[in-house]
Design a protein around this motif. Structure first.
Motif, PDB file in Angstrom:
ATOM      1  N   UNK A 132     -16.977  28.114 -38.598  1.00 31.27           N
ATOM      2  CA  UNK A 132     -16.701  28.277 -37.169  1.00 31.27           C
ATOM      3  C   UNK A 132     -17.712  27.533 -36.309  1.00 31.27           C
ATOM      4  N   UNK A 133     -18.899  27.305 -36.860  1.00 31.46           N
ATOM      5  CA  UNK A 133     -19.911  26.559 -36.110  1.00 31.46           C
ATOM      6  C   UNK A 133     -19.530  25.088 -35.935  1.00 31.46           C
ATOM      7  N   UNK A 134     -18.848  24.523 -36.918  1.00 32.03           N
ATOM      8  CA  UNK A 134     -18.577  23.083 -36.900  1.00 32.03           C
ATOM      9  C   UNK A 134     -17.827  22.613 -35.658  1.00 32.03           C
ATOM     10  N   UNK A 135     -16.677  23.217 -35.306  1.00 26.73           N
ATOM     11  CA  UNK A 135     -16.009  22.750 -34.091  1.00 26.73           C
ATOM     12  C   UNK A 135     -16.826  23.007 -32.824  1.00 26.73           C
ATOM     13  N   UNK A 136     -17.644  24.057 -32.835  1.00 26.69           N
ATOM     14  CA  UNK A 136     -18.478  24.339 -31.665  1.00 26.69           C
ATOM     15  C   UNK A 136     -19.552  23.275 -31.497  1.00 26.69           C
ATOM     16  N   UNK A 137     -20.053  22.761 -32.620  1.00 26.89           N
ATOM     17  CA  UNK A 137     -21.019  21.666 -32.551  1.00 26.89           C
ATOM     18  C   UNK A 137     -20.357  20.398 -32.009  1.00 26.89           C
ATOM     19  N   UNK A 138     -19.122  20.151 -32.411  1.00 24.32           N
ATOM     20  CA  UNK A 138     -18.397  18.996 -31.879  1.00 24.32           C
ATOM     21  C   UNK A 138     -18.162  19.124 -30.379  1.00 24.32           C
ATOM     22  N   UNK A 139     -18.055  20.361 -29.903  1.00 27.56           N
ATOM     23  CA  UNK A 139     -17.889  20.606 -28.471  1.00 27.56           C
ATOM     24  C   UNK A 139     -19.223  20.525 -27.717  1.00 27.56           C
ATOM     25  N   UNK A 140     -20.311  20.330 -28.435  1.00 22.96           N
ATOM     26  CA  UNK A 140     -21.609  20.212 -27.774  1.00 22.96           C
ATOM     27  C   UNK A 140     -22.247  21.530 -27.403  1.00 22.96           C
ATOM     28  N   UNK A 141     -21.808  22.622 -28.041  1.00 21.39           N
ATOM     29  CA  UNK A 141     -22.378  23.926 -27.716  1.00 21.39           C
ATOM     30  C   UNK A 141     -23.730  24.116 -28.396  1.00 21.39           C
ATOM     31  N   UNK A 142     -24.512  25.051 -27.870  1.00 25.78           N
ATOM     32  CA  UNK A 142     -25.830  25.368 -28.398  1.00 25.78           C
ATOM     33  C   UNK A 142     -25.701  26.614 -29.268  1.00 25.78           C
ATOM     34  N   UNK A 143     -25.798  26.438 -30.588  1.00 29.44           N
ATOM     35  CA  UNK A 143     -25.552  27.535 -31.512  1.00 29.44           C
ATOM     36  C   UNK A 143     -26.777  28.417 -31.689  1.00 29.44           C
ATOM     37  N   UNK A 144     -26.518  29.707 -31.769  1.00 32.19           N
ATOM     38  CA  UNK A 144     -27.605  30.649 -31.978  1.00 32.19           C
ATOM     39  C   UNK A 144     -27.188  31.728 -32.963  1.00 32.19           C
ATOM     40  N   UNK A 145     -28.176  32.239 -33.671  1.00 31.96           N
ATOM     41  CA  UNK A 145     -27.934  33.308 -34.625  1.00 31.96           C
ATOM     42  C   UNK A 145     -28.850  34.479 -34.351  1.00 31.96           C
ATOM     43  N   UNK A 146     -29.267  35.145 -35.414  1.00 28.81           N
ATOM     44  CA  UNK A 146     -30.123  36.321 -35.296  1.00 28.81           C
ATOM     45  C   UNK A 146     -31.470  36.060 -35.960  1.00 28.81           C
ATOM     46  N   UNK A 147     -32.567  36.243 -35.242  1.00 26.04           N
ATOM     47  CA  UNK A 147     -33.893  36.048 -35.847  1.00 26.04           C
ATOM     48  C   UNK A 147     -34.284  37.238 -36.709  1.00 26.04           C
ATOM     49  N   UNK A 148     -35.199  37.008 -37.615  1.00 28.95           N
ATOM     50  CA  UNK A 148     -35.652  38.069 -38.515  1.00 28.95           C
ATOM     51  C   UNK A 148     -36.566  39.082 -37.842  1.00 28.95           C
ATOM     52  N   UNK A 149     -36.735  38.957 -36.544  1.00 24.22           N
ATOM     53  CA  UNK A 149     -37.426  40.019 -35.811  1.00 24.22           C
ATOM     54  C   UNK A 149     -36.559  41.282 -35.770  1.00 24.22           C
ATOM     55  N   UNK A 150     -35.282  41.147 -36.133  1.00 22.43           N
ATOM     56  CA  UNK A 150     -34.400  42.309 -36.264  1.00 22.43           C
ATOM     57  C   UNK A 150     -34.515  42.819 -37.701  1.00 22.43           C
TER      58      UNK A 150
END
Length: 203
Positions: A132-150
């Motif tokens: 799901x990240x791949x098309x969002x990268x093609x759209x120029x979006x800034x991807x984010x996930x969850x840091x291990x501070x959780x």
């Protein structure tokens, strides 16, 4: 809705309701941030010959997404159940129809995150998130996930990853979302909203 609110689109496809529940926890995290509003939207199921197989208006739940929702949003949370380690065809079908938005740069610079629900623990949670990240990268979006501070990322046994929120629903789809998965989904929505708000303020 206050016109000064920052709108975050939570777009998902859910066949048996588990991805929808995950989307709702993400939406709660978004709306925990003052000034942010979650807009829940879904996509219709498709038939084997790749045409929409649902009525124009859903019988229940959120409305179907429109391309204008992409233009209106300051950020996007994208979710789908896993299909052979990939996003479901219904979500891919919608994304394949966003070429005009890609050409016009509708989503460039907007933050995004992804989430999924799987029937088996090792049935493709992370590969689905990456797909799901791949098309969002093609759209120029800034991807984010969850840091291990959780800390839940280190203790969960039912889903959740640094790539996005996940849920193990079981083969019959009846596994309830664990407290760890709920917390991670909430925090992902909150992080997305906070980031979208900061970026929106600089435009």
């Amino acid at each position: 809705m206050n016109t000064n609110q920052v709108t975050i689109l939570v777009l998902y496809y859910s066949r048996h309701g588990n991805t929808k529940k995950l989307a709702e926890h993400i939406a709660q995290g978004i709306e925990a941030v003052a000034g942010c509003d979650a807009r829940l939207r879904t996509v219709p199921a498709i038939s084997s010959n790749i045409t929409a197989s649902e009525p124009e208006i859903p019988e229940d739940g959120p409305p179907y997404v429109e391309l204008s929702d992409l233009a209106d949003c300051a950020g996007l949370a994208l979710g789908s159940p896993t299909r052979f380690g990939n996003m479901a065809a219904a979500m891919k079908y919608f994304l394949d129809g966003t070429a005009a938005d890609w050409l016009s740069g509708t989503l460039i610079g907007k933050p995004a995150c992804v989430f999924t629900s799987t029937g088996s623990m090792h049935g493709g949670q992370e590969s689905t998130l990456l797909s799901m990240m791949l098309p969002l990268m093609h759209h120029g979006m800034l991807l984010m996930g969850l840091p291990y501070s959780h800390p839940e990322l280190m203790t969960t046994s039912t889903g959740g990853s640094p790539y996005g929120a996940t849920h193990w629903s079981g083969v019959d789809g009846r596994q309830t979302i664990s407290e760890d998965s709920k917390k991670l989904a909430f925090e992902l929505g909150k992080r997305l909203a906070q980031t979208a708000q900061k970026l929106h303020a600089t435009r």
